[in-house]
Design a protein around this motif. Structure first.
Motif, PDB file in Angstrom:
ATOM      1  N   ILE A  21       0.669  -1.062  -0.113  1.00 55.90           N
ATOM      2  CA  ILE A  21       0.003   0.110  -0.080  1.00 55.90           C
ATOM      3  C   ILE A  21       0.894   1.271  -0.053  1.00 55.90           C
ATOM      4  CG2 ILE A  21      -1.785   1.251   1.159  1.00 55.90           C
ATOM      5  CD1 ILE A  21      -2.770  -1.240   2.383  1.00 55.90           C
ATOM      6  N   ASN A  22       1.620   1.337   0.804  1.00 58.54           N
ATOM      7  CA  ASN A  22       2.368   2.468   1.154  1.00 58.54           C
ATOM      8  C   ASN A  22       3.688   2.730   0.233  1.00 58.54           C
ATOM      9  OD1 ASN A  22       4.094   4.956   2.185  1.00 58.54           O
ATOM     10  ND2 ASN A  22       2.728   4.821   3.850  1.00 58.54           N
ATOM     11  N   HIS A  23       3.807   3.469  -0.820  1.00 58.98           N
ATOM     12  CA  HIS A  23       4.829   3.518  -1.969  1.00 58.98           C
ATOM     13  C   HIS A  23       6.054   4.235  -1.303  1.00 58.98           C
ATOM     14  CE1 HIS A  23       2.693   7.229  -2.040  1.00 58.98           C
ATOM     15  NE2 HIS A  23       3.555   7.770  -2.655  1.00 58.98           N
ATOM     16  N   ARG A  24       5.717   4.707  -0.215  1.00 59.29           N
ATOM     17  CA  ARG A  24       7.366   5.554   0.111  1.00 59.29           C
ATOM     18  C   ARG A  24       8.192   4.718   0.819  1.00 59.29           C
ATOM     19  NH1 ARG A  24       6.956  10.508   3.656  1.00 59.29           N
ATOM     20  NH2 ARG A  24       8.761  10.978   2.342  1.00 59.29           N
ATOM     21  N   LYS A  25       9.500   4.698   0.204  1.00 54.92           N
ATOM     22  CA  LYS A  25      10.616   3.590   0.585  1.00 54.92           C
ATOM     23  C   LYS A  25      11.527   4.351   1.504  1.00 54.92           C
ATOM     24  CE  LYS A  25       9.395   0.413  -2.309  1.00 54.92           C
ATOM     25  NZ  LYS A  25       8.276   1.066  -3.099  1.00 54.92           N
ATOM     26  N   ARG A  26      11.651   5.597   1.552  1.00 53.52           N
ATOM     27  CA  ARG A  26      12.683   6.287   2.516  1.00 53.52           C
ATOM     28  C   ARG A  26      12.169   7.327   3.231  1.00 53.52           C
ATOM     29  NH1 ARG A  26      17.893   7.775  -1.557  1.00 53.52           N
ATOM     30  NH2 ARG A  26      18.429   8.630   0.453  1.00 53.52           N
ATOM     31  N   PHE A  27      12.908   7.511   4.299  1.00 52.38           N
ATOM     32  CA  PHE A  27      12.453   8.607   5.326  1.00 52.38           C
ATOM     33  C   PHE A  27      13.565   9.262   5.717  1.00 52.38           C
ATOM     34  CE2 PHE A  27       8.738   5.692   5.363  1.00 52.38           C
ATOM     35  CZ  PHE A  27       7.751   6.471   5.379  1.00 52.38           C
ATOM     36  N   SER A  28      13.696  10.587   5.810  1.00 56.45           N
ATOM     37  CA  SER A  28      14.750  11.311   6.397  1.00 56.45           C
ATOM     38  C   SER A  28      15.130  11.180   7.580  1.00 56.45           C
ATOM     39  CB  SER A  28      14.671  12.789   6.042  1.00 56.45           C
ATOM     40  OG  SER A  28      15.744  13.681   6.623  1.00 56.45           O
ATOM     41  N   GLU A  29      16.176  10.785   8.258  1.00 54.14           N
ATOM     42  CA  GLU A  29      16.411  10.370   9.251  1.00 54.14           C
ATOM     43  C   GLU A  29      16.522  11.546  10.156  1.00 54.14           C
ATOM     44  OE1 GLU A  29      20.220   8.662  12.238  1.00 54.14           O
ATOM     45  OE2 GLU A  29      20.328   8.325   9.827  1.00 54.14           O
ATOM     46  N   ASN A  30      16.821  12.944   9.723  1.00 55.14           N
ATOM     47  CA  ASN A  30      16.863  13.934  10.477  1.00 55.14           C
ATOM     48  C   ASN A  30      15.436  14.440  10.859  1.00 55.14           C
ATOM     49  OD1 ASN A  30      19.459  14.104  10.694  1.00 55.14           O
ATOM     50  ND2 ASN A  30      19.923  15.424   8.872  1.00 55.14           N
TER      51      ASN A  30
END
Length: 587
Positions: A21-30
């Protein structure tokens, strides 16, 4: 579908993410850490959306970033809305939520579009309607799915922009792999294309990957009957074209062999010539082979083309007399240019020079007397007056012949021309053109006013060749009082108008005297000067620019996740910081 909006506190341990479902693969660590700190202070302000999963837990539809930040903040539960939602409906809802975000990456979009199309419920047109995007936008994102993993990583790390990535995605996987290995794998390689504008990349990709045989100069006799020739793979080959080669390995070998043999043949018959290559775009295999055989291959920024004799048009080839006469006139002009490059021994040479105009000002006249000087830059590719040129042992009459040829094509002595069309600098090639464009507007390159006797010619050429904006000199001995008055008026007007206008106003002191036409100006006539600033103001300006640069690098440091880039940025920031505290503490 149950559409309840009741907010519940759901244990984090009961929640799982959804790759489907959720197409987001990366999230900013900061950014996650910042959100976690905010949640510690204020809690989760907006509920996430879940649906029941097959293993009795819950699956995230949107809000994965808040879920991860809540976990980092040490929470046990998170506010959520739970609904019974199908896969297709969940994907649409997730998009509506995530499309509002500014930090979604192009590859995340590409992956999501592909999944929507795979459901069979959408085509490109319906996606445009549903998501409010135009067709070109969606097709470009979809094409990014064709990138090899190495280029996807470069796009994620912002080494590639979307335009360049889209162009690379048009080629096959093998072609992309070859391009990556040759031009993107090594960041500091001489062959690297990193940082090039998309327009330049398009041209280079076509030159490297488009294998039209017409683009190559080696003997193509065997190619005409080769099975790898696209003309032999089609029932309807294009008449008059050689076709394209699908055997890249063979094509590369033949082209390298041709370049090596050609270079050896030319230098064999012309020992004074040197083999050169450009810094960034050259056949590496050919260069390595030549150097292995003992030849010297010199890198150069500029490779001029030797003059080629023009082909004379024949009357029998024309149906229209006017067309023939027009081409004949063009041929005669080109032949005069070509003939002017040949010395008395019949050898062809290339002279690169800058052409600088000088004015003898006469008040009230539209046409002014103009002199022309030629500043030589290179001769047959060698820097003028360099040791390398001296070692070629050219006979002295070669240079005399070239000087006479240039002067025969250019103005001799004095000529009358319109100021706006003549006063300026014509440059040997683009590098110098850029330099003189900078000279016209820069405030750091000097204007020389040599108010001494007989200062107009030889010393002025030396200053101009060194890169000044302009030069004012005298033709003969100048009267001391005249020199004083001219200088005072010149400097009084210099910062209010152009240099040429300031000089013309100052020449009122010479009118009617023997020194009336003594002053001459070489260089860019439309340039202007700004008044200088105090040392304190200059230091404050520099300190401000350093602080602005430090802030910009800080932003770049926080934006990237690449460890190598972070380390390089850290070094730059340390350098700027040390410079500020050491030399600009007061500012």
């Amino acid at each position: 579908m149950e559409t309840t909006n009741i907010i519940q506190q759901i244990n984090l341990s009961d929640i799982q993410t959804s790759n489907f479902i959720n197409h987001r693969k990366r999230f900013s660590e900061n950014e996650l850490m910042e959100l976690a700190d905010s949640i510690k202070r204020n809690g989760v302000l907006q509920a996430i959306l879940l649906r029941p999963s097959a293993d009795s837990g819950y699956e995230i539809i949107f809000g994965e970033r808040r879920y991860k930040a809540a976990f980092l903040a040490g929470l046990n539960a998170i506010p959520a809305v739970v609904r019974e939602i199908s896969d297709e409906e969940a994907m649409e809802i997730a998009w509506v939520e995530n499309v509002k975000r500014q930090d979604i990456t192009p590859l995340e979009e590409a992956d999501f579009y592909q999944k929507l199309l795979a459901t069979g419920r959408y085509d490109i047109a319906s996606l445009c309607t549903q998501l409010g995007k135009n067709e070109a936008y969606i097709r470009i994102r979809l094409k990014l799915n064709s990138l090899i993993i190495e280029f996807k990583e470069l796009l994620e790390n912002e080494v590639l922009n979307i335009g360049t990535a889209f162009e690379l995605a048009k080629y096959t996987e093998v072609q992309q792999e070859n391009t990556y290995n040759d031009h993107y794998k090594e960041e500091n390689s001489m062959q690297s294309w990193r940082g090039f504008p998309t327009k330049e990349i398009i041209t280079r990709l076509k030159n490297v990957l488009t294998c039209k045989l017409d683009s190559y100069n080696f003997d193509k006799t065997d190619c005409y009957r080769c099975s790898s020739n696209t003309n032999n793979q089609s029932l309807f080959p294009i008449e008059g074209e050689c076709g394209s080669c699908s055997n890249l390995a063979c094509l590369k070998i033949k082209n390298t062999r041709f370049l090596v043999d050609r270079a050896k043949a030319i230098t064999g018959s012309n020992p004074h010539l040197q083999i050169c290559r450009q810094h960034y775009q050259f056949n590496e295999e050919a260069v390595n082979q030549l150097e292995t055989e003992g030849y010297t291959v010199t890198p150069t920024d500029y490779l001029p083309q030797y003059p080629i004799a023009p082909v004379q048009p024949l009357p029998e080839d024309y149906e229209n007399t006017d067309d023939y006469n027009a081409d004949l006139n063009e041929y005669n002009t080109e032949y005069d240019e070509y003939k002017g490059s040949i010395d008395r021994d019949g050898n062809t040479h290339i002279v690169e020079y800058d052409e600088v105009f000088s004015l003898i000002l006469h008040e009230g006249e539209e046409l002014q007397e103009v002199l022309v000087a030629h500043i030589w830059r290179t001769f047959d590719g060698f820097i003028w007056k360099s040791k390398e040129l001296y070692e070629q042992n050219y006979p002295h009459h070669v240079f005399i012949d070239m000087i006479n040829a240039i002067m025969a094509k250019k103005s001799k002595g004095k000529a009358k021309k319109n100021i706006s069309k003549s006063a300026g600098i014509k440059c040997a090639h683009f590098n110098y053109l850029g330099m003189f464009n900078m000279i016209a507007g820069a405030h750091v390159l000097p204007l020389i006013f040599n108010n001494t006797c007989w200062s107009w010619q030889y010393i002025s050429e030396s200053f101009l060749a060194a890169g000044i904006r302009g030069y004012v000199g005298t033709i003969w001995a100048v009267n001391n009082e005249v020199a004083k008055n001219v200088a005072e008026t010149f400097y009084d007007n210099l910062f209010q108008t152009t240099v040429l206008d300031a000089l013309q106003k100052s020449l009122s002191h010479t009118k009617g005297q023997k020194d009336e036409n003594i002053y001459m100006y070489w260089g860019v006539h439309f340039t202007k000067l700004n008044k200088g600033v105090s040392i304190d103001n200059t230091r404050q300006t520099i300190a401000g620019l350093l602080m602005k640069s430090y802030s910009s690098w800080t932003h770049n440091f926080n934006k990237t996740n690449n460890k190598d880039i972070k380390e390089n940025i850290r070094r730059i920031m340390n350098f700027i910081s040390n410079l500020l505290f050491k030399d600009f503490r007061k500012e």
